[in-house]
Design an enzyme around this catalytic site. Sequence first.
Site, PDB file in Angstrom:
ATOM      1  N   ARG A  11     -47.802  -4.551 -40.211  1.00 38.02           N
ATOM      2  CA  ARG A  11     -48.063  -3.164 -39.851  1.00 38.02           C
ATOM      3  C   ARG A  11     -47.554  -2.927 -38.440  1.00 38.02           C
ATOM      4  NH1 ARG A  11     -48.597  -1.843 -44.469  1.00 38.02           N
ATOM      5  NH2 ARG A  11     -50.354  -0.769 -45.444  1.00 38.02           N
ATOM      6  N   GLU A  20     -44.523   6.362 -38.216  1.00 41.09           N
ATOM      7  CA  GLU A  20     -43.540   6.373 -39.296  1.00 41.09           C
ATOM      8  C   GLU A  20     -43.405   7.770 -39.880  1.00 41.09           C
ATOM      9  OE1 GLU A  20     -44.614   3.352 -42.116  1.00 41.09           O
ATOM     10  OE2 GLU A  20     -44.415   1.732 -40.658  1.00 41.09           O
ATOM     11  N   HIS A  72     -40.005   0.642 -43.901  1.00 42.50           N
ATOM     12  CA  HIS A  72     -41.221   0.186 -44.568  1.00 42.50           C
ATOM     13  C   HIS A  72     -40.959  -0.091 -46.052  1.00 42.50           C
ATOM     14  CE1 HIS A  72     -45.850   0.353 -44.112  1.00 42.50           C
ATOM     15  NE2 HIS A  72     -45.526  -0.491 -45.068  1.00 42.50           N
TER      16      HIS A  72
END
Length: 327
Positions: A232, A261, A280
């Site tokens: 993360r 993000e 991601h």
Amino acid sequence: MPDRLVVLYRGNRPPATALIERLADTVYATEDELPYLLPGADALLAWVTITPAIREAWPDNPEKAPRWVHASSAGVDSLLFPALVDDPGVVLTNARGVYDRPTAEYVLGLILALAKDFPGTWEHQRRREWRPRPSEGITGRRVLVWGTGPIGRAIARLLRAAGMRVCGAGRKARTDDPDFGTVHGSTALSAALTEADYVVLAAPLTEDTRGMVDASVLAAMKPGARLINVGRGGLVDEEALIDHLAAGRLAGAALDVFGQEPLPARSPLWDMPGVMISPHTAGETTSEREALVEVFLDNLTRHIEGRPLRNVVDKRRGYVVDETRPV
């Protein structure tokens, strides 16, 4: 049959909706619709998890809140808000197991890309330049995998198979781990950091791990090492990382996750030499959606039949606890 299952989606609904609908009275909600559809639901399938929508739509009255929430992700940090965590009647499950091997393959690919400087090769190709040059090997290189859950273990196994020397970092130090060999306690990492050519982050984001890779950790890393983050974004102090990369202390980084993000266009990380950025997607594959639904359908069947659910998250710790393997 559950009174009502709400499926939170964005863009595309999950596959196999007919199978889901046979088992539950199903309604589908976008993030905007969720506040109107969530109250009174028996269960929630969070097909989208990285969103504040669930926290914002969560009913103030606990009697109106779902009794079961399933996350179609391994990480559940965005779901650990007080109203859900503090309610003992709400069970939270996740997609543990789906992302293990794909993420491990992605990490191996990133290490090869960094060692072989594939980005440089592609840039020379784009400019039609013939630039022969040697590349680094990975056999015998040292890797510290920070995070000893299922994803970290899959990474360790694959990197070992590729000839790399792997150790782990977790809450409990040990020297006989089946996948890592040596696991260093998170409070005694200095020696491992100074020896590692690659530091791979695969830990969940919790109150204990948030910001764990700060300026002091980056300073302790071996000069010329590389950082890979598939956990993360909140695990890393991005400003400190940018400073260390700019100063040339680290040879580079491969980052799949970020504190914000999408990564803002103004971030210096986009243009830094030796830095690879992906959106991601480390654990995503073309068959991922079907695998996620299989896990959920199994749990939905268990829920209906009153059997124990798979992948129950310890809401205080922020991850599924496997008592047979220390972390």
